[in-house]
Design a protein around this motif. Structure first.
Motif, PDB file in Angstrom:
ATOM      1  N   LYS A  35      56.568  24.571  24.014  1.00 45.82           N
ATOM      2  CA  LYS A  35      57.257  25.264  25.104  1.00 45.82           C
ATOM      3  C   LYS A  35      56.962  24.591  26.441  1.00 45.82           C
ATOM      4  O   LYS A  35      57.866  24.388  27.254  1.00 45.82           O
ATOM      5  CB  LYS A  35      56.842  26.734  25.164  1.00 45.82           C
ATOM      6  N   LYS A  36      55.691  24.240  26.668  1.00 40.86           N
ATOM      7  CA  LYS A  36      55.325  23.564  27.913  1.00 40.86           C
ATOM      8  C   LYS A  36      56.043  22.221  28.022  1.00 40.86           C
ATOM      9  O   LYS A  36      56.520  21.846  29.095  1.00 40.86           O
ATOM     10  CB  LYS A  36      53.813  23.348  27.979  1.00 40.86           C
ATOM     11  N   GLU A  37      56.106  21.494  26.922  1.00 40.75           N
ATOM     12  CA  GLU A  37      56.778  20.191  26.912  1.00 40.75           C
ATOM     13  C   GLU A  37      58.265  20.354  27.191  1.00 40.75           C
ATOM     14  O   GLU A  37      58.859  19.548  27.905  1.00 40.75           O
ATOM     15  CB  GLU A  37      56.566  19.495  25.561  1.00 40.75           C
ATOM     16  N   GLU A  38      58.873  21.403  26.659  1.00 38.50           N
ATOM     17  CA  GLU A  38      60.299  21.651  26.914  1.00 38.50           C
ATOM     18  C   GLU A  38      60.521  21.958  28.400  1.00 38.50           C
ATOM     19  O   GLU A  38      61.489  21.475  28.992  1.00 38.50           O
ATOM     20  CB  GLU A  38      60.789  22.812  26.047  1.00 38.50           C
ATOM     21  N   VAL A  39      59.637  22.731  29.003  1.00 41.67           N
ATOM     22  CA  VAL A  39      59.754  23.034  30.428  1.00 41.67           C
ATOM     23  C   VAL A  39      59.620  21.746  31.247  1.00 41.67           C
ATOM     24  O   VAL A  39      60.397  21.508  32.175  1.00 41.67           O
ATOM     25  CB  VAL A  39      58.700  24.085  30.856  1.00 41.67           C
ATOM     26  N   ARG A  40      58.642  20.888  30.873  1.00 45.29           N
ATOM     27  CA  ARG A  40      58.473  19.609  31.580  1.00 45.29           C
ATOM     28  C   ARG A  40      59.716  18.734  31.434  1.00 45.29           C
ATOM     29  O   ARG A  40      60.150  18.093  32.382  1.00 45.29           O
ATOM     30  CB  ARG A  40      57.261  18.858  31.022  1.00 45.29           C
ATOM     31  N   ARG A  41      60.278  18.715  30.227  1.00 45.52           N
ATOM     32  CA  ARG A  41      61.473  17.912  29.985  1.00 45.52           C
ATOM     33  C   ARG A  41      62.644  18.418  30.826  1.00 45.52           C
ATOM     34  O   ARG A  41      63.376  17.632  31.430  1.00 45.52           O
ATOM     35  CB  ARG A  41      61.847  17.941  28.499  1.00 45.52           C
ATOM     36  N   GLN A  42      62.809  19.733  30.898  1.00 46.23           N
ATOM     37  CA  GLN A  42      63.890  20.300  31.708  1.00 46.23           C
ATOM     38  C   GLN A  42      63.681  19.991  33.185  1.00 46.23           C
ATOM     39  O   GLN A  42      64.643  19.681  33.902  1.00 46.23           O
ATOM     40  CB  GLN A  42      63.981  21.812  31.485  1.00 46.23           C
ATOM     41  N   GLU A  43      62.435  20.076  33.662  1.00 47.14           N
ATOM     42  CA  GLU A  43      62.154  19.741  35.059  1.00 47.14           C
ATOM     43  C   GLU A  43      62.457  18.270  35.334  1.00 47.14           C
ATOM     44  O   GLU A  43      63.027  17.927  36.376  1.00 47.14           O
ATOM     45  CB  GLU A  43      60.692  20.045  35.399  1.00 47.14           C
TER      46      GLU A  43
ATOM     47  N   SER B  32      52.968  26.764  21.744  1.00 42.72           N
ATOM     48  CA  SER B  32      52.747  26.871  23.180  1.00 42.72           C
ATOM     49  C   SER B  32      52.918  25.506  23.850  1.00 42.72           C
ATOM     50  O   SER B  32      53.557  25.400  24.901  1.00 42.72           O
ATOM     51  CB  SER B  32      51.342  27.423  23.447  1.00 42.72           C
TER      52      SER B  32
END
Length: 169
Positions: free
Chosen positions: A107-115, A104
């Motif tokens: 996934k949050k870190e990947e979303v932050r990285r994409q943002e 989890s």
């Protein structure tokens, strides 16, 4: 919503593992070969724990330790097996929880990285656009210097006469 249900499920799994451990205890006490094996394990466990207790309480450790009788040894061994089973189930649930939590977080870190990448890309696009606008402004300033102040007015006038297309919104 999912987390409380998952926690409730793990609690139910731990609770259900106790009767399974009890049944395992009952079954292991009646198999003759396994019974002898668990008696030897129980005797070794008794020897180790007694020595540890004696050393902790500063009693003599070189004294002979009497072995448990067979029924007590069987009971101690099956209790140990039952506790190990419950502990193993609890450990497996803990490992599952940690892995789920780390997935989890990943996934949050990947979303932050994409943002962050999107913000960087937008920043680069804006920097490029600002550069283009500066270049156009420099061209207009050079054109104005070349044609003089009246040339700038003619330039503005020419843009507005062509159908009022150059009006700012």
């Amino acid at each position: 919503m999912v987390l409380p249900l998952l926690k409730l499920g793990t609690l139910a799994l731990k609770t259900l593992s106790k009767p399974v451990a009890y049944r395992l205890k009952r079954q292991t006490a009646y198999a003759p070969r396994f019974r002898q094996f668990i008696v030897s394990i129980a005797q070794a466990n008794h020897q180790i724990t007694t020595r540890m207790q004696r050393s902790i309480y500063n009693h003599a450790t070189d004294v002979e330790i009497r072995p448990l009788d067979e029924e007590k040894a069987v009971q101690a061994a099956v209790d140990l097996i039952g506790e190990l089973f419950v502990f193993t189930v609890a450990g497996a649930v803990l490992i599952f929880e940690v892995q789920r939590s780390s997935r989890s977080e990943a996934k949050k870190e990947e979303v932050r990285r994409q943002e962050l990448e999107a913000v960087k890309q937008r920043n680069e696009d804006l920097a490029t656009e600002v550069g283009l606008l500066r270049h156009k402004l420099e061209e207009l300033e050079q054109l104005a210097k070349q044609q003089g102040l009246s040339g700038l007015f003619k330039f503005k006038h020419a843009n507005t006469e062509g159908g009022n297309l150059a009006k700012p919104a």
